[in-house]
Design an enzyme around this catalytic site. Sequence first.
Site, PDB file in Angstrom:
ATOM      1  N   CYS A  86      -3.222 -92.221 -49.290  1.00 44.48           N
ATOM      2  CA  CYS A  86      -4.209 -91.720 -50.247  1.00 44.48           C
ATOM      3  C   CYS A  86      -4.927 -90.540 -49.606  1.00 44.48           C
ATOM      4  O   CYS A  86      -5.755 -90.713 -48.721  1.00 44.48           O
ATOM      5  CB  CYS A  86      -5.180 -92.862 -50.578  1.00 44.48           C
ATOM      6  SG  CYS A  86      -6.360 -92.461 -51.858  1.00 44.48           S
ATOM      7  N   CYS A 123      -1.336 -79.282 -43.578  1.00 46.30           N
ATOM      8  CA  CYS A 123      -2.732 -79.452 -43.182  1.00 46.30           C
ATOM      9  C   CYS A 123      -3.527 -78.174 -43.448  1.00 46.30           C
ATOM     10  O   CYS A 123      -3.123 -77.088 -43.029  1.00 46.30           O
ATOM     11  CB  CYS A 123      -2.795 -79.812 -41.703  1.00 46.30           C
ATOM     12  SG  CYS A 123      -4.480 -79.955 -41.078  1.00 46.30           S
ATOM     13  N   CYS A 137      -4.647 -76.678 -39.868  1.00 42.65           N
ATOM     14  CA  CYS A 137      -3.781 -76.071 -38.856  1.00 42.65           C
ATOM     15  C   CYS A 137      -2.387 -75.731 -39.374  1.00 42.65           C
ATOM     16  O   CYS A 137      -1.540 -75.296 -38.607  1.00 42.65           O
ATOM     17  CB  CYS A 137      -3.663 -77.002 -37.654  1.00 42.65           C
ATOM     18  SG  CYS A 137      -2.663 -78.476 -37.980  1.00 42.65           S
TER      19      CYS A 137
HETATM   20 ZN    ZN Z   1      -3.983 -80.186 -38.828  1.00 40.99          ZN
END
Ligand code: ZN
Length: 164
Positions: free
Chosen positions: A153, A82, A85
């Site tokens: 996706c 991510c 984070c």
């Molecule tokens: Zn995250």
Amino acid sequence: MSMTRRKLLNLGGRTALGLSLVGFARQGATAADAETFAVTHSDAEWRKLLTAGQYDILRREGTEPPFSSPLNHEKRDGIFSCAGCALPLFSSTTKFDSGTGWPSFWRPLENAVGESRDNSFMMARTEVHCRQCGGHLGHVFDDGPKPTGLRYCMNGVALNFTQA
Ligand SMILES: [Zn+2]
């Protein structure tokens, strides 16, 4: 009298429309909003932490233009995490070329993502977000390859790749 009534009706109509538009726009985020996330920041903090592009996708549920992400062509072994984070989200072993122009995977890592209903743009879709910070990643569709038949996706700008 009739003027007053029309005025009231107009006001009523405008209010009802405004409310329904707000409901419409926020529908996709409702389920994610109900979740609690281990990593949270104020909107101002997110704006500072993320690039403008990352902020638009992760925090505003934007969609990057197809074929715009360098991660479309990323074929090395590694982990996609991510951009908000750093939670690891996808392994390169589940990445495939969907031809859609967005990085696609047939399965996320365990406990990596959450999902919510997204009825925006008059489509019933399943929204996918990071389990740890709630950042919007993309959508999941049921036209993917084996073994899951799923196609995650993803917006490449919401992901960072780390080579194994
Ligand atoms: Zn995250």
